[in-house]
Design a protein around this motif. Structure first.
Motif, short mmCIF file in Angstrom:
data_model
loop_
_atom_site.label_atom_id
_atom_site.label_comp_id
_atom_site.label_asym_id
_atom_site.label_seq_id
_atom_site.Cartn_x
_atom_site.Cartn_y
_atom_site.Cartn_z
N GLY A 82 -6.37 -10.33 -1.21
CA GLY A 82 -5.39 -10.84 -0.26
C GLY A 82 -4.64 -9.78 0.50
O GLY A 82 -3.82 -10.10 1.36
N CYS A 83 -4.88 -8.50 0.20
CA CYS A 83 -4.19 -7.39 0.88
C CYS A 83 -5.17 -6.48 1.61
O CYS A 83 -4.85 -5.32 1.89
N GLN A 84 -6.35 -6.98 1.89
CA GLN A 84 -7.36 -6.14 2.52
C GLN A 84 -6.90 -5.65 3.89
O GLN A 84 -7.24 -4.53 4.30
N GLY A 85 -6.16 -6.45 4.62
CA GLY A 85 -5.75 -6.06 5.96
C GLY A 85 -4.92 -4.80 5.98
O GLY A 85 -5.26 -3.82 6.66
N GLN A 86 -3.80 -4.80 5.23
CA GLN A 86 -2.94 -3.61 5.26
C GLN A 86 -3.59 -2.43 4.55
O GLN A 86 -3.37 -1.28 4.95
N TYR A 87 -4.40 -2.66 3.53
CA TYR A 87 -5.05 -1.55 2.85
C TYR A 87 -6.12 -0.91 3.75
O TYR A 87 -6.22 0.32 3.81
N GLN A 88 -6.92 -1.73 4.42
CA GLN A 88 -7.91 -1.17 5.34
C GLN A 88 -7.24 -0.49 6.52
O GLN A 88 -7.72 0.55 7.01
N GLY A 89 -6.13 -1.05 6.99
CA GLY A 89 -5.41 -0.41 8.07
C GLY A 89 -4.87 0.94 7.67
O GLY A 89 -4.95 1.92 8.43
N PHE A 90 -4.34 1.04 6.44
CA PHE A 90 -3.81 2.33 5.99
C PHE A 90 -4.94 3.33 5.78
O PHE A 90 -4.79 4.51 6.10
N PHE A 91 -6.06 2.87 5.23
CA PHE A 91 -7.17 3.80 5.01
C PHE A 91 -7.71 4.33 6.33
O PHE A 91 -8.18 5.47 6.40
N ASN A 92 -7.66 3.51 7.37
CA ASN A 92 -8.12 3.96 8.69
C ASN A 92 -7.19 5.00 9.30
O ASN A 92 -7.56 5.66 10.28
N VAL A 146 0.81 -1.20 0.00
CA VAL A 146 0.00 0.00 0.00
C VAL A 146 0.86 1.26 0.00
O VAL A 146 0.43 2.30 -0.53
N LEU A 147 2.05 1.20 0.56
CA LEU A 147 2.88 2.39 0.62
C LEU A 147 3.41 2.82 -0.73
O LEU A 147 3.97 3.91 -0.87
N ARG A 148 3.27 1.98 -1.77
CA ARG A 148 3.65 2.35 -3.13
C ARG A 148 2.43 2.62 -4.01
O ARG A 148 2.58 2.85 -5.20
N ASP A 149 1.25 2.57 -3.42
CA ASP A 149 0.02 2.81 -4.16
C ASP A 149 -0.36 4.28 -3.98
O ASP A 149 -1.15 4.64 -3.10
N PHE A 150 0.17 5.16 -4.81
CA PHE A 150 0.00 6.60 -4.61
C PHE A 150 -1.45 7.07 -4.80
O PHE A 150 -1.89 7.94 -4.05
N PRO A 151 -2.23 6.57 -5.77
CA PRO A 151 -3.63 7.00 -5.83
C PRO A 151 -4.41 6.63 -4.57
O PRO A 151 -5.25 7.42 -4.09
N TYR A 152 -4.13 5.47 -4.02
CA TYR A 152 -4.82 5.05 -2.80
C TYR A 152 -4.40 5.94 -1.63
O TYR A 152 -5.22 6.30 -0.78
N ILE A 153 -3.13 6.31 -1.58
CA ILE A 153 -2.67 7.21 -0.51
C ILE A 153 -3.37 8.56 -0.62
O ILE A 153 -3.81 9.15 0.39
N ALA A 154 -3.51 9.08 -1.85
CA ALA A 154 -4.17 10.37 -2.04
C ALA A 154 -5.63 10.31 -1.62
O ALA A 154 -6.15 11.22 -0.96
N LEU A 155 -6.33 9.22 -1.97
CA LEU A 155 -7.73 9.08 -1.56
C LEU A 155 -7.86 8.92 -0.05
O LEU A 155 -8.84 9.37 0.55
#
Length: 575
Positions: A497-507, A367-376
């Motif tokens: 398979g990456c829902q955990g870290q992505y949801q954690g980052f979005f939180n 997730v730390l390399r997913d820049f659109p997701y970081i911006a959202l």
């Protein structure tokens, strides 16, 4: 004398002999000698019975020779009356023992107005509840609704619709309810207990909670990765255990340092639990994960409100023992939530919800390399500051300026809770795609701009209370849109398979707004007055205007061919 034949049972849909055109299903009636009514009548007048072809065409049986007085058509038995045109007979319902019937169009389709009780499949129970709520044909015996119970039944049906379907989804919702009930007790009683019983100042409690909020952000992504690797359910049980221990130690602290340490441990576990919950919601909810998460949000808000109301009883008791018991109940709520989670079948495999279920093929990248997701995430974090406008900004503005009566702050908080509980699930249905979610985030920002502009117009006039209520309602609607759009973006854009870290980052966005939002709202709205309200509205609206473009960029980045690799996604161990 001809023997009387037995009356045989009629399968559903069979017509009796010589039935008329357009008749619905009816019982077969045997006559003496085994003849039907038309054959017997034709024999009495000396003619021949109608042929099956004639009967299928709806023609009457005719005689071979006209009797005296002219040709007389064969008549049916007077005690066998056909149903009225356009009216069908339906089977008796064994649950309430009455026969339901409704007028329908001839050859009507599924939208014909048929009695909803007789639909088969999973829609039957929901349709029956809807009919009972509005007095439909299945509302009770004879299709009549009991007088005076319509509004109560309708409200009960709407609240019942907040519950997820039975199974693991329903069990997990019970755990969330228990957890949120204890949270409602804690957020009200802990600050009062620490200041009135332990002797800490309000500033000390604020510093300890602020430090804990910032430290808790550190566990979001690591615990999310642990959930992806070891399983979200096991990780959530672990976080519940840590929260139970830390919450159970709060009544026995004696200094600011001890409280700060305990609060930091509890915050780390709480933030980690949110990450694991996000992954578990994606697994349980499947394609309906956004709706499922909205249901959990509505239930959680309702439970927190109930817990806060129960905290008022403890405050009214005004005893140290009551405070300690209530705080220990909060600790037991985490243990009870973990126990409810253990009720799920341990042998059931965890389902990994495909985030590409709507035509998006996601690549598994950290997730730390997913820049659109970081911006959202940053956009949604800014929009989450609106929660502090309702809970802190408007109440302090009422107390500071006298723009309304003191009880208006309680009305605003109650209005916010009720609207979210009743309409969060319904609004989330509109977030059916990523493009729609982007527009919802943009509309939420515009509503926040309008909502923050209304308090600036108050000047101790006649309509100040109405303006403040309108501001609260507008901000609450914006909160509904922002929550629905955030759920769709956070879960659909997360790779499989990456829902955990992505949801954690979005939180992290929500956690940062919760930690920094009170300072920002107090500094702008309370210290700088109407100008500060205008600046806050612009600050909330500006990032939201870029949300549709960011969503399109994130969607384009994921519509790429899936790379086949022997390595498990997101560093998950091979099974």
């Amino acid at each position: 004398m001809a023997s009387r034949s037995r009356t045989r049972s009629r399968p559903h849909g069979e017509r009796r002999s010589g039935d008329f055109r357009g008749a619905g299903p009816a019982y077969v009636v045997r006559r003496p000698g085994g003849r039907g009514p038309m054959e017997a009548a034709a024999a009495r007048v000396g003619g021949s019975p109608a042929t099956p072809a004639d009967r299928s065409a709806g023609r009457r049986a005719r005689t071979d020779r006209p009797p005296r007085g002219g040709q007389v058509p064969v008549t049916r038995r007077p005690d066998i009356r056909p149903p009225a045109p356009g009216k069908r007979r339906l089977p008796t319902d064994s649950r309430n023992g009455d026969r339901h019937s409704r007028r329908v169009r001839p050859h009507a389709g599924p939208r014909s107005g048929r009695c909803r009780l007789h639909h088969r499949g999973p829609r039957r129970d929901r349709l029956r509840n809807e009919d009972r709520g509005r007095g439909g044909p299945c509302a009770g015996p004879g299709g009549m609704r009991r007088a005076g119970n319509g509004a109560v039944t309708a409200a009960r049906g709407r609240l019942t619709g907040l519950l997820p379907p039975s199974g693991p989804a329903r069990i997990f919702s019970y755990a969330v309810l228990i957890d949120s009930l204890g949270t409602g007790l804690y957020v009200v009683l802990a600050p009062l207990y620490l200041t009135s019983r332990i002797g800490l100042s309000a500033g000390d409690v604020g510093v300890g909670l602020g430090i804990a909020g910032l430290v808790g952000l550190l566990s979001a992504v690591p615990v999310g990765k642990l959930a992806d690797r070891r399983g979200s359910r096991k990780t959530l049980l672990l976080m519940y255990g840590v929260q139970a221990v830390s919450a159970g130690a709060v009544p026995f602290v004696a200094s600011l340092a001890a409280f700060t340490v305990i609060a930091c441990v509890g915050a780390l576990a709480a933030q980690g639990a949110r990450s694991a919950q996000g992954a578990l919601i994606a697994e349980i909810g499947g394609e309906q994960r956004v709706r499922y998460r909205s249901q959990l949000t509505a239930l959680s808000n309702a439970a927190v409100a109930i817990g806060s109301a129960l905290a008022g009883l403890v405050i009214n008791a005004d005893s140290r023992a009551a405070f300690v018991m209530a705080l220990l109940v909060n600790a037991l709520s985490f243990a009870a939530a973990a126990g409810v989670q253990l009720l799920t079948a341990p042998g059931t495999p965890e389902r990994r919800a495909a985030a590409g279920g709507r035509g998006i093929e996601n690549t598994a990248r950290p997730v730390l390399r997913d820049f659109p997701y970081i911006a959202l995430t940053m956009v949604h974090g800014v929009l989450s500051v609106s929660l502090q406008v309702i809970s802190l900004g408007l109440p302090l503005w009422i107390y500071r300026t006298g723009a309304g009566p003191a009880w208006l702050a309680s009305v605003i908080l109650t209005l916010n809770t009720v609207v979210i509980v009743l309409f969060q699930v319904r609004v989330s249905r509109s977030a059916s795609s990523l493009s729609t979610a982007g527009r919802l985030l943009r509309h939420a920002g515009l509503l926040f701009l309008l909502g923050c502009s209304l308090p600036a117009l108050t000047s101790r006039g006649r309509f100040d209370a109405a303006l403040l209520l309108a501001a609260a309602l507008v901000v609450t609607v914006g909160e509904l849109l922002a929550t629905a759009g955030g759920f769709e973006v956070s879960m659909t854009l997360a790779p499989e398979g990456c829902q955990g870290q992505y949801q954690g980052f979005f939180n992290l966005g929500y956690g940062a707004s919760k930690a920094l939002g009170p300072v920002l709202v107090t500094f702008l709205c309370i210290d700088h007055g109407p100008a500060g309200w205008a600046v806050l509205g612009v600050a909330l609206c500006s990032p939201a205007l870029a949300a549709p473009a960011l969503v399109r960029r994130a969607e384009r980045a994921r519509v790429t061919p899936r790379r086949e690799s022997s390595d498990p996604p997101c560093g998950r161990a091979r099974s």
